[in-house]
Motif scaffolding. Structure first.
Motif, PDB file in Angstrom:
ATOM      1  N   GLU A 125      33.052  37.064 132.896  1.00 37.89           N
ATOM      2  CA  GLU A 125      33.179  37.096 131.438  1.00 37.89           C
ATOM      3  C   GLU A 125      31.986  36.432 130.767  1.00 37.89           C
ATOM      4  OE1 GLU A 125      35.422  38.683 129.602  1.00 37.89           O
ATOM      5  OE2 GLU A 125      36.147  39.477 131.507  1.00 37.89           O
ATOM      6  N   GLN A 126      31.513  35.344 131.360  1.00 35.11           N
ATOM      7  CA  GLN A 126      30.346  34.653 130.802  1.00 35.11           C
ATOM      8  C   GLN A 126      29.093  35.517 130.910  1.00 35.11           C
ATOM      9  OE1 GLN A 126      29.537  30.841 132.565  1.00 35.11           O
ATOM     10  NE2 GLN A 126      28.287  30.151 130.847  1.00 35.11           N
ATOM     11  N   LEU A 127      28.969  36.244 131.996  1.00 27.76           N
ATOM     12  CA  LEU A 127      27.815  37.115 132.181  1.00 27.76           C
ATOM     13  C   LEU A 127      27.816  38.255 131.168  1.00 27.76           C
ATOM     14  CD1 LEU A 127      27.598  37.307 136.068  1.00 27.76           C
ATOM     15  CD2 LEU A 127      26.174  35.993 134.509  1.00 27.76           C
ATOM     16  N   LYS A 128      29.000  38.731 130.817  1.00 30.77           N
ATOM     17  CA  LYS A 128      29.095  39.766 129.782  1.00 30.77           C
ATOM     18  C   LYS A 128      28.562  39.229 128.456  1.00 30.77           C
ATOM     19  CE  LYS A 128      33.097  42.179 131.747  1.00 30.77           C
ATOM     20  NZ  LYS A 128      34.529  42.530 131.551  1.00 30.77           N
ATOM     21  N   ARG A 129      28.874  37.964 128.186  1.00 31.97           N
ATOM     22  CA  ARG A 129      28.410  37.342 126.942  1.00 31.97           C
ATOM     23  C   ARG A 129      26.899  37.128 126.950  1.00 31.97           C
ATOM     24  NH1 ARG A 129      27.333  32.136 125.480  1.00 31.97           N
ATOM     25  NH2 ARG A 129      28.020  31.327 127.494  1.00 31.97           N
ATOM     26  N   LEU A 130      26.342  36.847 128.137  1.00 34.97           N
ATOM     27  CA  LEU A 130      24.919  36.516 128.236  1.00 34.97           C
ATOM     28  C   LEU A 130      24.034  37.730 128.486  1.00 34.97           C
ATOM     29  CD1 LEU A 130      25.181  33.348 130.490  1.00 34.97           C
ATOM     30  CD2 LEU A 130      24.854  33.411 128.017  1.00 34.97           C
ATOM     31  N   GLY A 131      24.651  38.878 128.775  1.00 35.48           N
ATOM     32  CA  GLY A 131      23.881  40.038 129.185  1.00 35.48           C
ATOM     33  C   GLY A 131      22.747  40.387 128.245  1.00 35.48           C
ATOM     34  N   PHE A 132      23.009  40.407 126.948  1.00 33.22           N
ATOM     35  CA  PHE A 132      21.984  40.778 125.969  1.00 33.22           C
ATOM     36  C   PHE A 132      20.812  39.811 126.005  1.00 33.22           C
ATOM     37  CE2 PHE A 132      20.224  40.016 121.712  1.00 33.22           C
ATOM     38  CZ  PHE A 132      19.666  41.264 121.462  1.00 33.22           C
ATOM     39  N   PHE A 133      21.104  38.505 126.072  1.00 31.33           N
ATOM     40  CA  PHE A 133      20.043  37.497 126.054  1.00 31.33           C
ATOM     41  C   PHE A 133      19.201  37.559 127.324  1.00 31.33           C
ATOM     42  CE2 PHE A 133      23.588  35.700 123.542  1.00 31.33           C
ATOM     43  CZ  PHE A 133      22.959  35.665 122.307  1.00 31.33           C
ATOM     44  N   ASN A 182      14.053  39.135 129.921  1.00 33.27           N
ATOM     45  CA  ASN A 182      13.311  39.926 130.902  1.00 33.27           C
ATOM     46  C   ASN A 182      12.277  40.826 130.246  1.00 33.27           C
ATOM     47  OD1 ASN A 182      14.599  38.852 133.138  1.00 33.27           O
ATOM     48  ND2 ASN A 182      16.209  40.403 133.146  1.00 33.27           N
ATOM     49  N   PHE A 183      12.656  41.466 129.131  1.00 39.85           N
ATOM     50  CA  PHE A 183      11.709  42.316 128.409  1.00 39.85           C
ATOM     51  C   PHE A 183      10.515  41.506 127.930  1.00 39.85           C
ATOM     52  CE2 PHE A 183      14.949  45.725 127.815  1.00 39.85           C
ATOM     53  CZ  PHE A 183      14.133  46.792 128.163  1.00 39.85           C
ATOM     54  N   PHE A 184      10.768  40.302 127.438  1.00 39.98           N
ATOM     55  CA  PHE A 184       9.679  39.441 126.961  1.00 39.98           C
ATOM     56  C   PHE A 184       8.722  39.101 128.090  1.00 39.98           C
ATOM     57  CE2 PHE A 184       8.184  34.997 126.665  1.00 39.98           C
ATOM     58  CZ  PHE A 184       7.310  35.128 125.592  1.00 39.98           C
ATOM     59  N   LEU A 185       9.253  38.656 129.243  1.00 39.61           N
ATOM     60  CA  LEU A 185       8.411  38.248 130.360  1.00 39.61           C
ATOM     61  C   LEU A 185       7.626  39.419 130.941  1.00 39.61           C
ATOM     62  CD1 LEU A 185      10.800  35.778 132.232  1.00 39.61           C
ATOM     63  CD2 LEU A 185       8.808  35.217 130.825  1.00 39.61           C
ATOM     64  N   LEU A 186       8.269  40.573 131.058  1.00 37.87           N
ATOM     65  CA  LEU A 186       7.575  41.738 131.604  1.00 37.87           C
ATOM     66  C   LEU A 186       6.519  42.258 130.635  1.00 37.87           C
ATOM     67  CD1 LEU A 186      10.569  43.600 133.274  1.00 37.87           C
ATOM     68  CD2 LEU A 186       8.785  42.268 134.387  1.00 37.87           C
ATOM     69  N   GLY A 187       6.801  42.190 129.336  1.00 40.39           N
ATOM     70  CA  GLY A 187       5.816  42.598 128.342  1.00 40.39           C
ATOM     71  C   GLY A 187       4.597  41.698 128.367  1.00 40.39           C
ATOM     72  N   VAL A 188       4.834  40.389 128.470  1.00 38.09           N
ATOM     73  CA  VAL A 188       3.724  39.434 128.561  1.00 38.09           C
ATOM     74  C   VAL A 188       2.910  39.675 129.826  1.00 38.09           C
ATOM     75  CG1 VAL A 188       3.173  37.000 128.915  1.00 38.09           C
ATOM     76  CG2 VAL A 188       4.785  37.661 127.127  1.00 38.09           C
ATOM     77  N   SER A 189       3.597  39.971 130.936  1.00 37.06           N
ATOM     78  CA  SER A 189       2.905  40.242 132.200  1.00 37.06           C
ATOM     79  C   SER A 189       1.971  41.440 132.058  1.00 37.06           C
ATOM     80  CB  SER A 189       3.922  40.513 133.312  1.00 37.06           C
ATOM     81  OG  SER A 189       4.716  39.377 133.548  1.00 37.06           O
TER      82      SER A 189
END
Length: 343
Positions: free
Chosen positions: A249-257, A262-269
């Motif tokens: 349930e906690q992972l469902k809440r955190l999924g978006f963040f 991940n998008f931020f880190l991969l974009g920076v890479s």
């Protein structure tokens, strides 16, 4: 039922390996054990020393990823390599702090979920540092899957062709003494990690000792595949057994963040890779593999398969791995204290 769990875990590891994914015998057993735990079926919990010994076995193996050739490459390109390593450490730390704020996570969990030390190493370190191993696991492996996809895309647009596997390495005879040294180092690392609260000691100590053994001329030996696979199975089963319905349930809440991080880190890479191409005088794929926040073992395997500049890529990731293993525990403590003070 536990024998069924063990058998299914080994089969899952073989299946993941057949898909070509790294750390197959960590990922497969972890997924099977997590499924058993979430559905309230019996799980396997190992004695603390055996679990630490599995971590120590992995620590010994890490020392073989840091070669003399990697060090020579770093020396020849030390300015861009160090700049890249420091930039990724700073950006991943910022990403972890932002993630902690947005998702209301424990500081250590957020940082270890974003640090670019490699999924297996960060998972092992998170247990030693008291972070939520389950959340760190999901964050690290979610990013690893994203990295696998993006590397395939970059390789396609860069015109790279996969090698279709790794070339067979020449089999070198290993003296029994060298296996004995590896075993002694692993036992020492497990004993110290169990007896003393050394941050990530069961990873760092064996890697350092194995490296020193090689320097003095009595090198440790790489583990046979079965030994290393057994260590990953133990680690995967132990971590997977800690999942439960509440964590899901906690992972469902955190999924978006987590996806946003991940998008931020991969974009920076990707941006760093483009900027480093002319500086390092390498192609786009090699530059991206050097900049990506993936684990050393998986990225090195990808570099070999895609015929990229494996020596430089391994050098960058070796230095970053050493930096994260040394600085990571201290960074977690400093950021945690700072956030508590600010709060």
């Amino acid at each position: 039922m536990k024998l069924v769990l063990l058998a299914l875990s080994i089969l899952a590891g073989l299946a993941v390996r057949a898909l070509g994914l790294p750390a197959a015998f960590l990922t497969g057993p972890l997924l099977v054990a997590a499924t058993f735990a979430i559905t309230n079926r019996p799980v396997i919990r190992f004695p603390l020393f055996l679990y630490r010994l599995a971590q120590s076995v992995i620590g010994v193996m890490l020392s073989f990823s840091i070669t003399a050739r990697s060090m020579q490459t770093i020396t020849a390109n030390w300015v861009p390599v160090i700049a890249l390593v420091l930039t990724m450490l700073v950006l991943t730390t910022i990403s972890g702090i932002v993630l902690q704020r947005l998702a209301n996570l424990q500081p250590g969990t957020a940082l270890l979920g974003t640090l670019p030390g490699g999924a297996g190493e960060m998972i092992a370190m998170s247990d030693s540092l008291g972070a939520d191993v389950r959340l760190v696991t999901v964050m690290q492996y979610g990013r690893l899957l994203a990295i696998l996809v993006t590397i395939s895309l970059v390789g396609h647009f860069a015109g790279a062709s996969a090698g279709g596997g790794h070339p067979a390495a020449a089999v070198q005879p290993v003296a029994p003494l060298h296996y004995l040294i590896s075993t002694m180092i692993a036992l020492i690392g497990a004993a110290l990690g169990t007896r003393f609260r050394i941050p990530a000691g069961t990873i760092i100590i064996p890697a350092v000792l194995a490296g020193l053994a090689g320097i003095i001329g009595v090198p440790a030996a790489p583990w046979p595949p079965a030994i290393l696979a057994a260590a990953y199975v133990i680690l995967g089963l132990q971590i997977g057994s800690q999942f439960d319905a509440a964590v899901v349930e906690q992972l469902k809440r955190l999924g978006f963040f987590v996806v946003l991080s991940n998008f931020f880190l991969l974009g920076v890479s990707a941006l760093l890779a483009i900027g480093l191409m002319p500086w390092l005088k390498i192609d786009l794929l090699s530059s991206y593999l050097a900049a990506t926040p993936g684990g050393l073992d998986s990225v090195a395997a990808m570099a070999t398969d895609l015929r990229a500049d494996a020596a430089l890529i391994l050098a960058v990731h070796s230095l970053r791995l050493i930096s994260v293993l040394i600085v990571g525990p201290l960074l977690v403590q400093i950021v945690a204290r700072r956030l508590v003070t600010d709060g």
